[in-house]
Design a protein around this motif. Structure first.
Motif, PDB file in Angstrom:
ATOM      1  N   GLY A  33      55.273 139.751  11.955  1.00 60.20           N
ATOM      2  CA  GLY A  33      54.897 139.196  13.237  1.00 60.20           C
ATOM      3  C   GLY A  33      56.035 138.776  14.133  1.00 60.20           C
ATOM      4  N   SER A  34      57.255 139.224  13.852  1.00 63.41           N
ATOM      5  CA  SER A  34      58.402 138.842  14.679  1.00 63.41           C
ATOM      6  C   SER A  34      58.300 139.503  16.049  1.00 63.41           C
ATOM      7  CB  SER A  34      59.709 139.258  13.998  1.00 63.41           C
ATOM      8  OG  SER A  34      60.815 138.918  14.795  1.00 63.41           O
ATOM      9  N   GLY A  48      75.264 128.671  23.599  1.00 63.11           N
ATOM     10  CA  GLY A  48      76.358 128.652  22.640  1.00 63.11           C
ATOM     11  C   GLY A  48      76.123 129.479  21.395  1.00 63.11           C
ATOM     12  N   LEU A  49      75.161 130.394  21.450  1.00 62.98           N
ATOM     13  CA  LEU A  49      74.829 131.198  20.273  1.00 62.98           C
ATOM     14  C   LEU A  49      75.573 132.523  20.221  1.00 62.98           C
ATOM     15  CD1 LEU A  49      70.953 130.607  20.232  1.00 62.98           C
ATOM     16  CD2 LEU A  49      72.734 129.385  18.947  1.00 62.98           C
ATOM     17  N   LEU A  98      69.949 132.483  16.110  1.00 61.99           N
ATOM     18  CA  LEU A  98      69.897 133.370  17.269  1.00 61.99           C
ATOM     19  C   LEU A  98      68.585 134.142  17.296  1.00 61.99           C
ATOM     20  CD1 LEU A  98      71.124 134.787  19.744  1.00 61.99           C
ATOM     21  CD2 LEU A  98      72.260 136.371  18.168  1.00 61.99           C
ATOM     22  N   HIS A  99      68.169 134.651  16.142  1.00 67.00           N
ATOM     23  CA  HIS A  99      66.911 135.394  16.071  1.00 67.00           C
ATOM     24  C   HIS A  99      65.739 134.492  16.467  1.00 67.00           C
ATOM     25  CE1 HIS A  99      64.417 138.591  13.670  1.00 67.00           C
ATOM     26  NE2 HIS A  99      64.088 138.526  14.939  1.00 67.00           N
ATOM     27  N   GLN A 100      65.767 133.252  15.992  1.00 66.19           N
ATOM     28  CA  GLN A 100      64.710 132.310  16.336  1.00 66.19           C
ATOM     29  C   GLN A 100      64.691 132.029  17.843  1.00 66.19           C
ATOM     30  OE1 GLN A 100      64.923 128.603  14.191  1.00 66.19           O
ATOM     31  NE2 GLN A 100      63.309 127.643  15.378  1.00 66.19           N
ATOM     32  N   ASN A 159      63.251 135.082  19.599  1.00 67.70           N
ATOM     33  CA  ASN A 159      61.815 135.163  19.353  1.00 67.70           C
ATOM     34  C   ASN A 159      61.044 134.213  20.272  1.00 67.70           C
ATOM     35  OD1 ASN A 159      61.427 137.169  17.426  1.00 67.70           O
ATOM     36  ND2 ASN A 159      61.823 135.799  15.704  1.00 67.70           N
ATOM     37  N   GLU A 160      61.609 133.043  20.507  1.00 66.35           N
ATOM     38  CA  GLU A 160      60.944 132.078  21.378  1.00 66.35           C
ATOM     39  C   GLU A 160      61.082 132.486  22.843  1.00 66.35           C
ATOM     40  OE1 GLU A 160      62.715 128.343  20.415  1.00 66.35           O
ATOM     41  OE2 GLU A 160      61.763 128.216  18.432  1.00 66.35           O
ATOM     42  N   TYR A 161      62.258 132.954  23.244  1.00 66.30           N
ATOM     43  CA  TYR A 161      62.492 133.328  24.641  1.00 66.30           C
ATOM     44  C   TYR A 161      61.646 134.535  25.028  1.00 66.30           C
ATOM     45  CZ  TYR A 161      65.140 133.797  29.000  1.00 66.30           C
ATOM     46  OH  TYR A 161      65.498 133.860  30.331  1.00 66.30           O
ATOM     47  N   LEU A 162      61.506 135.477  24.109  1.00 69.52           N
ATOM     48  CA  LEU A 162      60.755 136.705  24.371  1.00 69.52           C
ATOM     49  C   LEU A 162      59.448 136.715  23.587  1.00 69.52           C
ATOM     50  CD1 LEU A 162      63.792 139.174  24.163  1.00 69.52           C
ATOM     51  CD2 LEU A 162      62.686 138.346  26.252  1.00 69.52           C
TER      52      LEU A 162
END
Length: 607
Positions: free
Chosen positions: A380-381, A445-446, A469-471, A474-477
């Motif tokens: 579900g990513s 800063g990521l 960064l992945h998290q 995932n939240e931004y998009l």
């Protein structure tokens, strides 16, 4: 058409009531967001009457947002009607005056370009422009592996040490604040001609970028090649104002349009508005095959007909890119600026060989990355984000694009470098701005470096930042999770085999160039039977069909990469008992002096 429309829960109506095709897709009528169906029908009829087109083709034009009053400019896009005043770009006049001064005073100029097609074409545009003005600029293309993307301090300093007083960065530099700040600019001015999104413009002499936050030009859809072309116009005008051409010949700017077209297509810019005119006119220039390097590459690529957007994107572009991806970064530029036919052919052959090597490398990475991507997708990513130490940094962008197409999710693929840094490239889906997400991650800063535009971006980060960064992405998009895993097909017309004529195919071709923002119209051949199927091609991976309509008329149809297509077994094992609907593209084909209409199948469903 109304009897074919059946409303679904989405805004677009189902076409032919196909809720699930043999590849698992819904077929939806392509509908505009700017008007209702009755207004669309009126516009379509008006356009068809005004331009002497079939009603189906009139609808195809209307759904693209073209009004009946603008249809002539759409079908025959001319620069004189669409070319803006280059001064609308912030800092363009300042940059043009500085470049004009350098020309008049015969200063030593350097061009710092990116290693992709847009960067190579932009560098070649400026090189030819300066050559026409009797200047010989130094051109520097960084090594993708050793130097990475964009300007770097040692390279810029080496140019300064050679006495360069003006450095023009093309298709890069928008986010190179730290690099520019580390370079003494008391003896050298730096100008950036870029189109990538950035937080703030760098502190240099002039930054010309339609996508910098305070530029109100409305030209954010241009690639660097387009920006460079407008810069050439602005410089020519500045020189004319200074009476420079009283004693010097003017450069032929129109002969630059083949490079502008190639860069626009290969950087996947929307082929609408000004870009449509640039590409249309540029393809005419390219078709003359007067640029020796591109003529050689067309020959090596096997492009015998007049080049179009497809041959630019799938024949020329990958080969020019190949040098920068896995070999010598300046090979593409050398080809584009070559004046010796023998050398041009050698360069073209070399790029073709390197491209085949790239394809082999890509296949290995793609299989491994696809398996890992499917695991993330099943969990579900919203965003697919992967990296590996064995993956070549030169092909991660291609792999990201392939996976994005397969599962319809923003995809970021990275290569782990020897110092533990992850360097990668991402591709997005329509409606989600990956460039903005990357800039936001950098602001948080990521990322060590990052930038891009809506559909593509590059970045680098420390390996220990992978999970956070992945998290963040995932939240931004997060809206990506709502997108279907298999993209719906947008249908633009339905016809029978009897109606799939050469004339209809020719009328559809009037909508060219096809590409981002102007997709080739998908039409459906309804209620067809398959008379015959056979495999052709050197690898037997092309399926050729003979289709028959209900009135006995027939047409040839093709499916490329048949082994990878889930609908192939249904078509090969067809028992001729149940009619089918086939979605695809109708195109003209000339053979032995005779024109035919052929159908290229995208999807299928039982009628």
């Amino acid at each position: 058409m109304s009897e074919l429309l059946k409303k679904t829960s989405s805004e677009a109506p189902l076409a032919l009531n196909i809720q699930q095709s043999l590849s698992g897709r819904r077929w939806l009528w392509r509908m505009p967001s700017f008007c209702d169906s009755s207004t669309l029908d009126r516009h379509a009829q008006h356009i068809a009457q005004k331009a002497s087109l079939y009603d189906t083709v009139g609808r195809m034009i209307a759904v693209r947002g073209v009004s009946p009053q603008a249809v002539e400019h759409f079908l025959e896009p001319k620069l004189k009607n669409l070319l803006p005043d280059p001064s609308c770009l912030k800092n363009m006049d300042k940059a043009a005056d500085r470049i004009a001064k350098a020309v008049i005073q015969q200063e030593k100029i350097a061009i710092f370009g990116d290693y992709d097609v847009d960067g190579g074409c932009s560098s070649a545009i400026l090189t030819q422009f300066f050559n026409d003005l009797h200047l010989s600029p130094i051109v520097y293309i960084p090594d993708r592996i050793k130097e990475g993307y964009g300007p770097n301090a040692p390279a810029l300093q080496s140019l300064i040490d050679q006495g360069v007083t003006l450095i023009i960065c093309v298709d890069c530099g928008a986010a190179s604040h730290q690099v520019f700040d580390a370079i003494p600019q008391d003896k050298t001015d730096i100008i950036v001609l870029d189109h990538h999104k950035c937080e703030t413009a760098p502190s240099i002499f002039a930054s010309v970028n339609p996508n910098q936050l305070d530029c109100n030009s409305g030209l954010g859809y241009l690639c660097a090649g387009g920006v460079s072309f407008l810069a050439c116009i602005a410089v020519t005008r500045a020189l004319q104002q200074k009476q420079y051409f009283d004693n010097h010949s003017k450069p032929d700017l129109l002969n630059l349009l083949d490079l502008v077209a190639l860069s626009t297509i290969c950087d996947v810019m929307p082929l609408t508005g000004l870009n449509r005119a640039l590409v249309t006119q540029g393809l005419k220039i390219l078709g003359k095959r007067e640029r020796i390097g591109l003529a050689a590459l067309l020959e090596v690529s096997g492009v015998q007909k007049a080049p179009d957007a497809f041959s630019c994107g799938f024949a020329l572009g990958p080969r020019i890119n190949a040098g920068g991806r896995i070999s010598e970064s300046n090979l593409g530029l050398r080809l584009l600026t070559c004046h010796n036919p023998v050398e041009a052919h050698q360069l073209a052959e070399r790029l073709d060989t390197i491209n085949k090597q790239r394809q082999n490398i890509e296949q290995g990475v793609l299989q491994q990355a696809t398996d890992l991507a499917l695991e993330q997708h099943e969990k579900g990513s919203p965003v697919i984000m992967l990296h590996h130490s064995d993956w070549h940094p030169g092909i991660v962008g291609i792999v990201a694009g392939r996976i994005k197409e397969q599962i319809n999710r923003p995809t970021l693929i990275g290569a782990e470098l020897s110092d533990g840094t992850i360097k990668g490239s991402g591709r997005s889906i329509i409606g989600l701005d990956l460039g903005a997400a990357i800039i936001a991650a950098k602001q948080a800063g990521l990322l060590l470096h990052g930038g891009g535009h809506a559909m593509a971006a590059g970045y680098s980060y420390r390996k220990d930042q992978t999970e956070i960064l992945h998290q963040f992405l995932n939240e931004y998009l997060s809206k990506a999770a709502q997108a279907p895993s298999v993209v719906d097909l947008e249908i633009e017309g339905v016809t029978t085999i009897a109606g799939a004529t050469v004339e209809l195919a020719k009328q559809i071709e009037r909508l060219t160039p096809f590409g981002n923002g102007n997709d080739e119209p998908l039409i459906v051949l309804s209620h067809v039977h398959i008379l015959r199927s056979d495999r052709i091609g050197k690898d037997s991976n092309t399926l050729r069909l003979t289709l028959q309509g209900e009135n006995g008329s027939s047409i040839k149809a093709l499916i490329f990469k048949a082994d990878q297509n889930p609908i192939t077994p249904y078509l090969e094992d067809y028992n001729n008992r149940r009619p089918m609907h086939l979605a695809g593209w109708l195109r003209t084909n000339s053979w032995n002096g005779r024109e035919n209409a052929d159908f290229f199948i995208k999807d299928a469903a039982f009628a």
